[in-house]
Design a protein around this motif. Structure first.
Motif: not given
Ligand SMILES: Cc1ncc(COP(=O)(O)O)c(C=O)c1O
Length: 404
Positions: A109-110, A119-128, A130-138
């Motif tokens: 993921l990293d 920075p500023g790009d968009i990633v689309i995820t399912e909601s909810p 996986y927390l650690a993936a959201l963290g890696a993207f952010k």
């Protein structure tokens, strides 16, 4: 004493500690609390003796090479073994050069994030999601957009709406991140139509898809729809990743990415500066565990083992939870997800009370929702607690829900 705060980077200052890890630290060692908060395999399934033997064989067979630095992309024999394994298990036909071995999927993921996100790009995820993936993207500067899921996975009609709303900003979308089978945290699985629609949308808007697939190898219902997106991908849009964490042992820290060679080359260059390569010895162990059929054995044992625990949890929920609770019925993965549809139910706010007074723990669902909703939700893990703990813990949780 030094005031370290001025030395800490903006990125590190802005990330919050994982709620799950902090919580697990608090309840660890408290025998009176039944925990549904973890996400880890049951160690009863770890093939300790067999792995000890394989480790010995591998050191004997490969000598110093098993203990030496190795290729960033992963040892060629290991990638060849993985190539056969993926063809057999997931109908993914990739040669060794389309595969890069990573230090678990978290590192995948990293690496994918560092390679694709500015920075500023968009990633689309399912909601909810996986927390650690959201963290890696952010952490890599992505802005997240969440698309709601239901029992059939990401609601692709909502995905298309969101993409339309973005207008010109759609160019900033780098990829759509999905966990199609046994989703973490929601316990849902994407159906055929949604997969087809997702691939069509990716093609229409010229986007990549990141398919995270740790759970499809262990499935609880025969005939369930579990085809990998990668096996359906005709255009090279799907970046596939998986791991041995749920089918062998997470402590080995071995995962992999499958993608077109051009992307793999980019990932390889980034990985050189992330960790040089993934553990050599563990790569050989994983290859041997595939070749000797050990992974197949673990999977065969894990299917009825986890299925029984899932059934215990679903039965206990059915018996105990009030009817204003919606919950998923997973065919794979380690989690049941629940939404409590009662005004003002705040799973995060109630957690302390749950632990102290009701002696039960869960992960509040809010932080899995990239857009900050879902405060009325919780993730319940069934792989780790015993059957007895599941029954008792769900009864305690039901009491908390009714009394709050
Ligand atoms: C969806 C998902 N992706 C990635 C991971 C991380 O796996 P690994 O142990 O290979 O880093 C997990 C682990 O729970 C997961 O649920």
């Amino acid at each position: 004493m030094v005031d370290y705060s001025r030395f800490i980077s903006k990125v590190a200052s802005n990330i919050k500690a994982s709620e799950i890890r902090e919580l697990l630290a608090i309840i660890r060692g408290r025998k009176d609390v039944i925990s549904f908060a973890g996400g880890i395999p049951d160690p009863a399934l770890f093939p300790r003796k067999e792995l000890a033997k394989i480790a010995g064989v591998v050191i004997e067979k490969y000598g110093d090479n098993a203990l030496q630095y190795s290729e960033t992309k992963g040892i060629i024999e290991v990638r060849e073994t993985l190539s056969d394994f993926l063809a057999r298990k997931r109908e993914i036909h990739a040669d060794a050069e389309d595969i890069i071995i990573t230090s678990g999927s978290q590192s995948a993921l990293d690496i994918v994030s560092r390679t694709l996100i500015d920075p500023g790009d968009i990633v689309i995820t399912e909601s909810p999601s996986y927390l650690a993936a959201l963290g890696a993207f952010k952490m890599n500067g992505a802005k997240l957009i969440g698309v709601k899921i239901d029992e059939n996975g990401m609601r692709t009609e909502l995905l298309e709406e969101k993409l339309k709303q973005l207008g010109d900003d759609v160019k900033k979308v780098k990829f759509i991140y999905v966990i199609p089978v046994g989703q973490n945290p929601a316990g849902t699985t994407m159906n055929k139509e949604r997969k087809k629609h997702l691939l069509e949308i990716a093609s229409k808007y010229d986007l990549l898809i990141l398919e995270d697939d740790p759970y499809s190898y262990i499935i609880y219902e025969e005939g369930a729809e579990t085809a990998s997106l990668k096996s359906l991908d005709k255009e090279g849009r799907v970046i596939y990743m998986s791991t041995v964490s749920k089918i062998l042992a997470p402590g080995l820290r071995i995962g992999w990415i499958v993608a077109e060679k051009e992307l793999i080359r980019r990932f390889e260059i980034v990985k050189q500066y992330v960790d040089l390569h993934s553990p050599t010895l563990n790569q050989f162990i994983v290859a041997e565990a595939i070749k000797t059929g050990l992974i197949d054995d673990v999977v065969q044992k894990a299917m009825p083992y986890y299925k029984a625990k899932r059934n215990t949890m679903l039965e206990a929920i059915k018996e105990n939870f009030p009817d204003y609770v919606w919950y998923s019925k997973p065919i794979g993965g380690l989690f049941v997800f629940a939404y409590v549809y009662k005004n003002g139910f705040d799973a995060g706010g109630l957690l302390e009370k749950a632990v102290k007074q009701y002696k039960v723990a869960y992960v509040p669902g809010g932080s899995f929702h990239p857009e900050g909703d879902g405060v009325n939700s919780m993730r319940l893990n069934f792989s780790y607690p015993t059957h007895e703990q599941i029954r008792e813990g769900i009864a305690r949780l039901a009491k908390l829900i009714r009394e709050s």
